[in-house]
Design a protein around this motif. Structure first.
Motif, mmCIF file in Angstrom:
data_model
loop_
_atom_site.group_PDB
_atom_site.id
_atom_site.type_symbol
_atom_site.label_atom_id
_atom_site.label_comp_id
_atom_site.label_asym_id
_atom_site.label_seq_id
_atom_site.Cartn_x
_atom_site.Cartn_y
_atom_site.Cartn_z
ATOM 1 N N ALA A 31 0.836 -1.196 0.000
ATOM 2 C CA ALA A 31 0.000 0.000 0.000
ATOM 3 C C ALA A 31 0.870 1.245 0.000
ATOM 4 C CB ALA A 31 -0.916 -0.008 1.204
ATOM 5 N N LEU A 32 0.387 2.288 -0.613
ATOM 6 C CA LEU A 32 1.063 3.583 -0.612
ATOM 7 C C LEU A 32 0.083 4.631 -0.089
ATOM 8 C CD1 LEU A 32 2.807 3.412 -4.104
ATOM 9 C CD2 LEU A 32 3.991 3.591 -1.923
ATOM 10 N N LEU A 33 0.538 5.399 0.888
ATOM 11 C CA LEU A 33 -0.339 6.393 1.504
ATOM 12 C C LEU A 33 0.209 7.783 1.262
ATOM 13 C CD1 LEU A 33 -0.719 4.807 5.049
ATOM 14 C CD2 LEU A 33 -2.240 4.523 3.096
ATOM 15 N N ARG A 34 -0.685 8.739 1.204
ATOM 16 C CA ARG A 34 -0.229 10.127 1.252
ATOM 17 C C ARG A 34 -1.061 10.860 2.288
ATOM 18 N NH1 ARG A 34 1.434 14.430 -3.390
ATOM 19 N NH2 ARG A 34 -0.456 15.593 -2.951
ATOM 20 N N VAL A 35 -0.426 11.114 3.423
ATOM 21 C CA VAL A 35 -1.053 11.826 4.529
ATOM 22 C C VAL A 35 -0.079 12.936 4.889
ATOM 23 C CG1 VAL A 35 -1.768 11.614 6.950
ATOM 24 C CG2 VAL A 35 -2.136 9.702 5.389
ATOM 25 N N PRO A 36 -0.541 14.191 5.010
ATOM 26 C CA PRO A 36 0.413 15.248 5.380
ATOM 27 C C PRO A 36 1.013 14.970 6.760
ATOM 28 C CG PRO A 36 -1.845 16.104 5.312
ATOM 29 C CD PRO A 36 -1.892 14.716 4.778
ATOM 30 N N GLN A 37 2.334 15.160 6.882
ATOM 31 C CA GLN A 37 2.978 14.886 8.175
ATOM 32 C C GLN A 37 2.567 15.926 9.221
ATOM 33 O OE1 GLN A 37 7.098 14.777 6.733
ATOM 34 N NE2 GLN A 37 7.156 12.638 7.414
#
Lengths: 237, 107
Positions: free
Chosen positions: B5-11
């Motif tokens: 899986a690849l996620l993009r969540v702002p740090q």
């Protein structure tokens, strides 16, 4: 006057400097955006598997090629002569596998081979294509009419590039992004899989995976694209 | 090989900010409507449920159906309320489960 003519000639040559366009430039903006962001480019899922495979096996790829930066530009140089014959990247990986790892070679289009190829190709992202070998044989194949439609690669991809084939624009056949995640396939695939699609399209008997003809064609396509930047692993419609 | 899986969540995010979240997972999403070369029907194998929780509280849920393409990509927005963890869970046919989490710090 002579200086002016000379300047004009220089200007004209600059305008015509490079009319080559990678498949990326023919894609819709949304597909380009999908490729540009590594969290939305599905090919990166294969890269994750490739990274794991790179560390697996005895000896592992990583134990010889300890520094991944050493793999920079490798994908941009293949197909190339290796052990006395012309090989593409997939065959080179399998050569390492049989000779160094004493393991069975991966099958063409297997998840493992695609993953490793994608991981290695990623290291050459942004680098110019730099194949060296003579591509005369591949050029002849590219220009050879074949199949029930009696067409050559050149007819579509040189003569009619930029025109439409049904709903899609015919690209110039510069393999900058392979292996690619093709939306039509819903999976990652090699350049040879793509070439087989074209051959079936003109109703020709496709060359076998890994056959000398395929590798020669790959080499010719890469030599036409020499100097163009790699954008592998890409997304294509 | 296990699902990737690849996620993009702002740090990092400001409190009250609307943040965009993206999640991509590897899955064949076999529809169940196809047949093999020999005519046998290929069994359905899809992800059926997706869930996202933010510090334990469910903030997004989706049901997937056979028409969804392979390697489903989902994007949605939420409001950054507090620092913590976003957890993503996928489940489907053949007892498929996968989960992934990402940390976010909210100022």
């Amino acid at each position: 006057m002579r200086v002016f003519a000379l300047l004009l000639a220089v200007a004209a040559s600059l305008v015509h400097a490079d009319e080559r366009r990678s498949g990326y430039e023919f894609m819709s903006r949304s597909t380009q955006a999908m490729q540009d962001d590594d969290t939305s480019n599905p090919a990166m899922l294969w890269v994750l598997d490739g990274e794991a495979l790179w560390q697996a096996g005895k000896p592992s790829c990583a134990s010889c090629h300890s520094n991944m930066s050493g793999m920079k530009g490798v994908a941009a140089r293949y197909p190339a002569m290796s052990s006395g014959r012309l090989m593409n990247l997939e065959q080179r990986i399998n050569l390492c596998r049989t000779e160094k790892q004493h393991a069975k070679p991966y099958a063409y289009e297997s998840k493992e081979l695609l993953s490793l190829t994608a991981y290695i190709a990623l290291q050459s992202r942004g680098m110019p294509i730099a194949v060296k070998d003579d591509a005369t044989k591949g050029k002849a194949l590219y220009e050879q009419r074949q199949g029930q439609l009696n067409m050559s690669c050149a007819q579509c991809h040189d003569q009619y590039a930029g025109h439409r084939l049904a709903g899609s624009t015919i690209p110039q056949a510069h393999p900058t992004g392979y292996p690619v995640y093709r939306l039509e396939w819903q999976t990652l695939g090699s350049l040879q899989r793509r070439l087989r699609n074209c051959l079936v399209g003109i109703r020709a008997e496709p060359y076998g995976y890994g056959s000398p003809e395929m590798v020669e064609l790959e080499l010719y396509l890469m030599s036409r694209a020499r100097g163009m930047k790699m954008d592998a692993p890409g997304v294509r419609p | 090989m296990a699902a990737r899986a690849l996620l993009r969540v702002p740090q990092r995010a400001k409190r009250g900010e609307v943040i965009e979240i993206r999640a991509l997972i590897s899955h064949i999403m076999e529809t169940g409507f196809r047949h093999s070369e020999r005519g046998a029907s290929i069994a359905r194998d899809i992800i059926t449920d997706f869930r996202c929780t933010y510090n334990g509280a469910e903030i997004f849920r989706a049901r997937f159906y056979p028409a969804i393409a392979a390697n489903p990509f989902i994007t949605f927005t939420t409001i950054a309320t507090e620092s913590g963890t976003l957890r993503f869970e996928w489940s489907g046919d053949n007892e498929f489960t996968a989960s992934e989490s990402a940390a976010i710090s909210v100022e």
